[in-house]
Design a protein around this motif. Sequence first.
Motif, PDB file in Angstrom:
ATOM      1  N   GLY A 559      26.608  52.940  38.741  1.00 48.84           N
ATOM      2  CA  GLY A 559      26.253  53.385  37.556  1.00 48.84           C
ATOM      3  C   GLY A 559      27.146  54.497  37.144  1.00 48.84           C
ATOM      4  N   HIS A 560      27.719  55.124  38.121  1.00 49.68           N
ATOM      5  CA  HIS A 560      28.584  56.498  37.512  1.00 49.68           C
ATOM      6  C   HIS A 560      29.723  55.974  37.212  1.00 49.68           C
ATOM      7  CE1 HIS A 560      25.051  58.923  38.797  1.00 49.68           C
ATOM      8  NE2 HIS A 560      24.925  58.189  39.773  1.00 49.68           N
ATOM      9  N   ALA A 561      30.126  54.921  37.454  1.00 51.05           N
ATOM     10  CA  ALA A 561      31.924  54.358  37.320  1.00 51.05           C
ATOM     11  C   ALA A 561      32.433  54.759  35.897  1.00 51.05           C
ATOM     12  CB  ALA A 561      31.805  52.821  37.561  1.00 51.05           C
ATOM     13  N   ARG A 562      31.513  54.892  34.915  1.00 52.95           N
ATOM     14  CA  ARG A 562      32.047  55.254  33.455  1.00 52.95           C
ATOM     15  C   ARG A 562      31.757  56.841  33.278  1.00 52.95           C
ATOM     16  NH1 ARG A 562      30.057  50.164  33.247  1.00 52.95           N
ATOM     17  NH2 ARG A 562      28.083  51.088  32.479  1.00 52.95           N
ATOM     18  N   GLU A 563      31.421  57.598  34.150  1.00 46.89           N
ATOM     19  CA  GLU A 563      31.040  58.940  33.764  1.00 46.89           C
ATOM     20  C   GLU A 563      32.349  59.859  33.220  1.00 46.89           C
ATOM     21  OE1 GLU A 563      28.985  60.806  37.012  1.00 46.89           O
ATOM     22  OE2 GLU A 563      26.812  60.211  36.418  1.00 46.89           O
ATOM     23  N   HIS A 564      33.208  59.421  33.808  1.00 46.22           N
ATOM     24  CA  HIS A 564      34.436  60.446  33.593  1.00 46.22           C
ATOM     25  C   HIS A 564      34.986  59.782  31.957  1.00 46.22           C
ATOM     26  CE1 HIS A 564      36.231  56.633  35.144  1.00 46.22           C
ATOM     27  NE2 HIS A 564      37.389  56.952  34.235  1.00 46.22           N
ATOM     28  N   LEU A 565      34.681  58.880  31.392  1.00 50.80           N
ATOM     29  CA  LEU A 565      35.266  58.469  30.168  1.00 50.80           C
ATOM     30  C   LEU A 565      34.562  59.131  29.161  1.00 50.80           C
ATOM     31  CD1 LEU A 565      35.107  54.408  30.933  1.00 50.80           C
ATOM     32  CD2 LEU A 565      37.102  55.954  30.997  1.00 50.80           C
ATOM     33  N   LYS A 566      35.527  59.752  28.021  1.00 47.64           N
ATOM     34  CA  LYS A 566      35.089  60.128  26.825  1.00 47.64           C
ATOM     35  C   LYS A 566      34.378  59.409  25.709  1.00 47.64           C
ATOM     36  CE  LYS A 566      38.129  63.884  27.815  1.00 47.64           C
ATOM     37  NZ  LYS A 566      38.867  63.220  28.910  1.00 47.64           N
ATOM     38  N   GLN A 567      34.915  58.016  25.655  1.00 48.04           N
ATOM     39  CA  GLN A 567      34.424  57.313  24.526  1.00 48.04           C
ATOM     40  C   GLN A 567      33.918  55.757  24.909  1.00 48.04           C
ATOM     41  OE1 GLN A 567      37.597  56.937  21.547  1.00 48.04           O
ATOM     42  NE2 GLN A 567      36.955  54.955  20.779  1.00 48.04           N
ATOM     43  N   ASP A 592      39.327  46.177  21.083  1.00 45.17           N
ATOM     44  CA  ASP A 592      38.913  46.730  19.866  1.00 45.17           C
ATOM     45  C   ASP A 592      39.758  48.033  19.562  1.00 45.17           C
ATOM     46  OD1 ASP A 592      37.269  44.501  19.282  1.00 45.17           O
ATOM     47  OD2 ASP A 592      35.447  45.607  19.660  1.00 45.17           O
ATOM     48  N   GLU A 593      39.820  48.761  20.521  1.00 48.33           N
ATOM     49  CA  GLU A 593      40.748  50.035  20.436  1.00 48.33           C
ATOM     50  C   GLU A 593      41.954  49.760  20.145  1.00 48.33           C
ATOM     51  OE1 GLU A 593      39.611  53.281  20.072  1.00 48.33           O
ATOM     52  OE2 GLU A 593      37.625  52.510  19.842  1.00 48.33           O
ATOM     53  N   ILE A 594      42.588  49.120  21.014  1.00 48.78           N
ATOM     54  CA  ILE A 594      43.811  48.641  21.133  1.00 48.78           C
ATOM     55  C   ILE A 594      44.344  48.009  19.841  1.00 48.78           C
ATOM     56  CG2 ILE A 594      45.904  47.034  21.960  1.00 48.78           C
ATOM     57  CD1 ILE A 594      44.463  47.525  24.625  1.00 48.78           C
ATOM     58  N   PHE A 595      43.507  47.077  19.121  1.00 51.48           N
ATOM     59  CA  PHE A 595      44.158  46.395  18.022  1.00 51.48           C
ATOM     60  C   PHE A 595      43.211  47.059  16.766  1.00 51.48           C
ATOM     61  CE2 PHE A 595      44.850  43.139  21.228  1.00 51.48           C
ATOM     62  CZ  PHE A 595      46.251  43.053  21.058  1.00 51.48           C
ATOM     63  N   HIS A 596      42.761  48.193  16.812  1.00 46.61           N
ATOM     64  CA  HIS A 596      42.211  48.816  15.663  1.00 46.61           C
ATOM     65  C   HIS A 596      43.293  49.138  14.430  1.00 46.61           C
ATOM     66  CE1 HIS A 596      39.885  51.560  12.965  1.00 46.61           C
ATOM     67  NE2 HIS A 596      38.783  51.240  13.578  1.00 46.61           N
ATOM     68  N   PRO A 597      42.991  48.732  13.370  1.00 44.75           N
ATOM     69  CA  PRO A 597      43.961  48.667  12.397  1.00 44.75           C
ATOM     70  C   PRO A 597      44.412  50.076  11.994  1.00 44.75           C
ATOM     71  CG  PRO A 597      41.985  47.953  11.094  1.00 44.75           C
ATOM     72  CD  PRO A 597      41.792  47.981  12.888  1.00 44.75           C
ATOM     73  N   ASP A 598      43.513  51.250  12.279  1.00 49.64           N
ATOM     74  CA  ASP A 598      44.177  52.463  12.110  1.00 49.64           C
ATOM     75  C   ASP A 598      44.797  53.126  13.451  1.00 49.64           C
ATOM     76  OD1 ASP A 598      42.843  52.532   9.726  1.00 49.64           O
ATOM     77  OD2 ASP A 598      40.833  53.225  10.307  1.00 49.64           O
ATOM     78  N   ARG A 599      44.865  52.345  14.329  1.00 49.04           N
ATOM     79  CA  ARG A 599      45.507  52.758  15.757  1.00 49.04           C
ATOM     80  C   ARG A 599      45.169  54.190  16.134  1.00 49.04           C
ATOM     81  NH1 ARG A 599      51.091  51.072  16.824  1.00 49.04           N
ATOM     82  NH2 ARG A 599      51.308  53.544  16.978  1.00 49.04           N
ATOM     83  N   PRO A 600      43.894  54.442  16.265  1.00 46.32           N
ATOM     84  CA  PRO A 600      43.387  55.544  16.827  1.00 46.32           C
ATOM     85  C   PRO A 600      43.915  55.971  17.987  1.00 46.32           C
ATOM     86  CG  PRO A 600      41.485  53.920  16.804  1.00 46.32           C
ATOM     87  CD  PRO A 600      42.756  53.452  16.103  1.00 46.32           C
ATOM     88  N   GLU A 601      43.919  57.041  18.803  1.00 46.82           N
ATOM     89  CA  GLU A 601      44.325  57.453  19.984  1.00 46.82           C
ATOM     90  C   GLU A 601      43.005  57.595  20.884  1.00 46.82           C
ATOM     91  OE1 GLU A 601      46.600  61.035  22.300  1.00 46.82           O
ATOM     92  OE2 GLU A 601      47.620  60.218  20.505  1.00 46.82           O
ATOM     93  N   CYS A 602      42.889  56.438  21.779  1.00 46.37           N
ATOM     94  CA  CYS A 602      41.556  56.466  22.429  1.00 46.37           C
ATOM     95  C   CYS A 602      41.856  57.300  23.667  1.00 46.37           C
ATOM     96  CB  CYS A 602      41.315  55.147  23.023  1.00 46.37           C
ATOM     97  SG  CYS A 602      40.017  54.911  24.000  1.00 46.37           S
ATOM     98  N   PRO A 603      41.264  58.376  24.219  1.00 44.76           N
ATOM     99  CA  PRO A 603      41.375  59.119  25.225  1.00 44.76           C
ATOM    100  C   PRO A 603      41.119  58.587  26.576  1.00 44.76           C
ATOM    101  CG  PRO A 603      39.452  59.770  24.281  1.00 44.76           C
ATOM    102  CD  PRO A 603      39.995  58.816  23.406  1.00 44.76           C
ATOM    103  N   ASP A 604      40.636  57.564  26.646  1.00 42.97           N
ATOM    104  CA  ASP A 604      40.216  56.789  27.771  1.00 42.97           C
ATOM    105  C   ASP A 604      41.344  55.698  28.282  1.00 42.97           C
ATOM    106  OD1 ASP A 604      37.804  58.081  27.932  1.00 42.97           O
ATOM    107  OD2 ASP A 604      36.803  56.466  26.731  1.00 42.97           O
ATOM    108  N   ILE A 605      42.336  55.349  27.151  1.00 44.36           N
ATOM    109  CA  ILE A 605      43.465  54.531  27.484  1.00 44.36           C
ATOM    110  C   ILE A 605      44.587  55.340  27.714  1.00 44.36           C
ATOM    111  CG2 ILE A 605      44.781  52.697  26.672  1.00 44.36           C
ATOM    112  CD1 ILE A 605      42.510  51.622  24.993  1.00 44.36           C
ATOM    113  N   GLU A 606      44.879  55.671  28.841  1.00 44.26           N
ATOM    114  CA  GLU A 606      45.978  56.874  29.324  1.00 44.26           C
ATOM    115  C   GLU A 606      47.344  56.169  29.523  1.00 44.26           C
ATOM    116  OE1 GLU A 606      46.510  60.084  33.092  1.00 44.26           O
ATOM    117  OE2 GLU A 606      44.742  58.898  32.872  1.00 44.26           O
TER     118      GLU A 606
END
Length: 695
Positions: A559-567, A592-606
Amino acid sequence: MLTMEGFTCFPGLMWEKVLSKVKKAIVFMDDRCSESLHWNGGATSLLEAGARNIKQFSSFEAGGDNEPKAVFVVSTLLKGRTADIIKDIISMSHFQYCVVITAVPHSIHLLANNVTTELEGNPVFEQFEEKLCEWMGDMNYTAEVMHAPVVFASLSQQFLLSPLFSELFPLLPSDLQAINQKRPEKKRFSSLLDVDIHSLPSELQIQIKSLASALNTMFECTNTREESFAVGPMSRLIAGELANHPQAKNRRKMAPNKASIVFIDRMLDLTGAVGHHGDNLVEKILSALPTLPGHTTDIQVDMLELTNLHRTPDIEGVLAPGCLAQNQSSSARSLWETMLVAKQKEAVMEVRRQLVEAASKENLPIKMGLGRVTADQLSSYVQLFKGKVEAVEAHAGVLQLALATAQTLRHPALPRWDASLAFQRLLLQALGDSDLAAVLKQVLPLIKSACDSGSEASEAGSGSGSGSGPAAAALGAEELLALLVFLYSLAEETQPCEEEAQEQAEMEVMGALTLLLTKQTRLSPLLQSITGVSSPEELTMDRAHCALEVAFDTLRGLGHAREHLKQLHSVYTPSDGVHQATYRPFLKQVLDEIFHPDRPECPDIEHTSGGLTDLLKTGFSMFMKVSRPHPSDHPLLFLFLVGGVTPSELRLIRDTVSTHRPGTQVLVLSTRLLRPADIPQLLFATERLVPDIGV
């Protein structure tokens, strides 16, 4: 323009190097390379290239008196156990010409021999050539040693599998403890994110570097410059190795084609990996039918229905099984690709359509049935081909896939699949209202019921059980372990639980599971691995309980595997009173993050392709707007699932991409095509830190 076709052809190109050497040779091949070849043309391609015979890579095999040439194809380093087996085979044979082809590059052989500087030529291979001549008994005989990255297998036009890395899996908190035990107290890591590749055992370093080297070769062959991204600690290590590969830096300066590759850790979403999805035919086939010996993916299809033989003990091993890998027939290949990603109803209807079409071509008296497709209907169509050798040969691929479908639809293990799916749905809802301790108490009756029924708990997917009686009785130990993985992978996101109450509930569950394990009349390979014994007679209460304590220690870390992720830290949406609680696939969130039309910068995709340019961009971005690389920058996207991908996820990727960006080409790469039972194996019974590299 760069297309996916160049990449799906890459595995075959690598095998061409092997095929060019096998003329008039007896070929010895290890299991991992055999599985790769199985999906890349199979043994037929070797025989058509002139090979005399194909044998297992084993000290108990040898060449005949009139067989002077041998080719060895191995997935491992040329030292230790691998070298010993080659020596044993040569010593018992009369070879005058030996070729050894390894999937491990020369640079990794240098690393394994503690040579840190780059040397001219291939000195390790040259030394091994001398050893080969020595073992053959004459230094004037011919020996060749070379590298061929026969790492990937094309399972479909959108999916490359890497059987050579099927045991590679992201690390767990328990692995971090093992790493820290060997480090001074002041230099211990606080998180898996802090672990660098040089801190890992040499065996795992070699495996990661070999995978990065194979990916580099693939990009080199296709003149591609890749931008690498990582989600998860293991993905970051692999992406970092690819970014820092010595040959990659020159390639990126010159390569005209561009692509993005996103590595994703399987550990970030085990919920979907153990989920018994109700709507994918291939997932059920992989779980229901027995695996081909030495393989991790393909299964055995019983071909008896196409013969006049009767099922007796005498025919065991006489009739070769069918399989899912169809390399020779375009219609069978097309059917397999449909089965892999289509919904079950669409897949079985396509199986029936292809069978009807094949029978019509052969002028067989087929009666086209409408409505629901049944196992008996498919079998009756297949049996029209019985005794017609030419017709069977012409349509062998479609017939094998049809028999696999029919045998799965009538398999006695299928009710257990449906029961697992039902219980997972119940647990998903229960987690919204109750804490982990309360939900564990709901699992307890399932285990006790399995004990009371005396079911063959260990034989999940092996055909035991009648499928009748209470649903709980249909679940065996392996399904119950998968159910616990499902539960613990979500538990940290739901209701907080008091530590004392959780410990008490876990002790009760462990006690019931201990009793269940000791009641087994046969231990599956998974239960043998977990308990460390090979027969039920050796399995004492103490041994079973100790094994389960280790397993629960692993479960608590899930259950702790995603703890370090911000989003992207949640895969669970609780019920709001109107809508039921739902599971949100992690992979879909990433897409969904990769193909978001606004191209937001996802902190979890390094972004990891780095170097000086990226550092400069990062520095300048503090003062002015600088566009950083984004996974959607290029028309070709690679998704590398480290630890495995399910057939359901392959469909999810296809559907999500077609919704967001229909023009984008997406190629999925992974270490495994997962069945739910694989996850307990990878979590509880795999040496993740010290993989087998053949030494």
